[in-house]
Design an enzyme around this catalytic site. Structure first.
Site, mmCIF file in Angstrom:
data_model
loop_
_atom_site.group_PDB
_atom_site.id
_atom_site.type_symbol
_atom_site.label_atom_id
_atom_site.label_comp_id
_atom_site.label_asym_id
_atom_site.label_seq_id
_atom_site.Cartn_x
_atom_site.Cartn_y
_atom_site.Cartn_z
ATOM 1 N N TYR A 169 0.835 -1.198 0.000
ATOM 2 C CA TYR A 169 0.000 0.000 0.000
ATOM 3 C C TYR A 169 0.876 1.257 0.000
ATOM 4 C CZ TYR A 169 -3.477 3.466 1.323
ATOM 5 O OH TYR A 169 -4.286 4.576 1.358
ATOM 6 N N LYS A 173 1.127 4.340 -2.786
ATOM 7 C CA LYS A 173 0.886 5.740 -2.468
ATOM 8 C C LYS A 173 2.141 6.599 -2.686
ATOM 9 C CE LYS A 173 -3.471 5.659 -1.640
ATOM 10 N NZ LYS A 173 -4.423 6.387 -2.511
#
Length: 270
Positions: A169, A173
């Site tokens: 994740y 990002k």
């Protein structure tokens, strides 16, 4: 004092990905209150219907005459062919976009490197990174032609700070942040604005997805503190969009008051 200058948003057309819940849905409703037209995109048709009705109700309650038209298209932004064919499904009155909010994204699990299922890796990158890029390129071509527009990408504290159990994740990002900053620099000779909103702890369906529907595990993330809500982040998105045309909010990091970093938060014992 008004939260934002609605006159700068009246009649504009906003496209929001991941609009079926959480930050995306809250953002749609707040833009509706500001007198915009909105194209809602997400995977869940039933939820899109509900959000669209909420937008209708919000605009009606605002009393504004401008804007107030809403449409939705079922779309999985990880499907590159579906993104490429999007305009063929969009009503002609919604094809002149002024603001794109790239909100769609998700995380699953907290497995550490070496134990992460490759399908989870592929899925997160396909949506959080490749889907965001595909949507941006689709809209930016038109923004360049008309020399106006605003792209708002939803990042995360994970755009700035990696943490244990979040390797994939965080990587997605960080990629969103790099893409956003590079694009802003490429567009510096245009009136097109580029913004990244980076929330900290926000309590939405996001955590339910992360924990595969385990409501207790999702709730435990926020035990002992008051997290942000989707509505809190929506306020910042709409505020950034409502700045004067010569003002660009390049990035905004937003924490609940008892969070100071990705893994630093004060929690009460009760």
């Amino acid at each position: 004092m008004a939260l934002f200058n609605a006159s700068r948003l009246l009649g504009k057309t906003v496209m929001i990905t991941g609009a079926s819940s959480g930050i995306g849905a809250a953002t749609a409703v707040l833009f509706a209150k500001a007198g915009t037209n909105i194209l809602l995109l997400a995977r869940r048709e039933d939820a899109l219907n509900s959000v669209q009705q909420a937008c209708v109700d919000a605009h009606k309650a605002s009393g504004l005459k401008e804007g107030g038209t809403f449409a939705h298209v079922q779309l999985d932004i990880s499907d590159r062919a579906a993104v490429a064919a999007l305009w063929s499904k969009v009503p002609s009155s919604f094809r002149d976009i002024d603001i794109l909010v790239n909100n769609a994204g998700y995380v699953i699990g907290r497995d550490q490197v070496g134990d992460i299922d490759e399908s989870i890796v592929d899925g997160m990158f396909a949506t959080n990174v490749l889907g965001l890029i595909a949507m941006t390129q689709l809209v930016l071509r038109d923004f360049k032609k008309k020399q106006s527009g605003h792209i708002i990408n939803i990042g995360s504290i994970a755009s700035r700070e990696a943490y244990v159990g979040g390797s994939i994740y965080c990587a997605t990002k960080y990629a969103v942040n790099a893409f956003t900053v590079s694009m802003m620099k490429e567009l510096v000779n245009t009136p097109i604005r580029v913004t990244e909103i980076q929330p900290g702890m926000v309590e939405t369906e996001f955590s339910l997805v992360r924990f595969n529907g385990d409501a207790k595990a999702a709730k435990d993330v926020y035990t002992g503190l008051q997290p942000l809500t989707g509505e809190d982040i929506a306020e910042e998105i709409v505020w950034a969009a409502s700045r004067p045309p010569h003002v660009n909010i390049a990035d905004m990091l937003i924490y609940p008051v008892n969070q100071a970093a990705a893994t630093i938060a004060y929690r009460t014992s009760s």
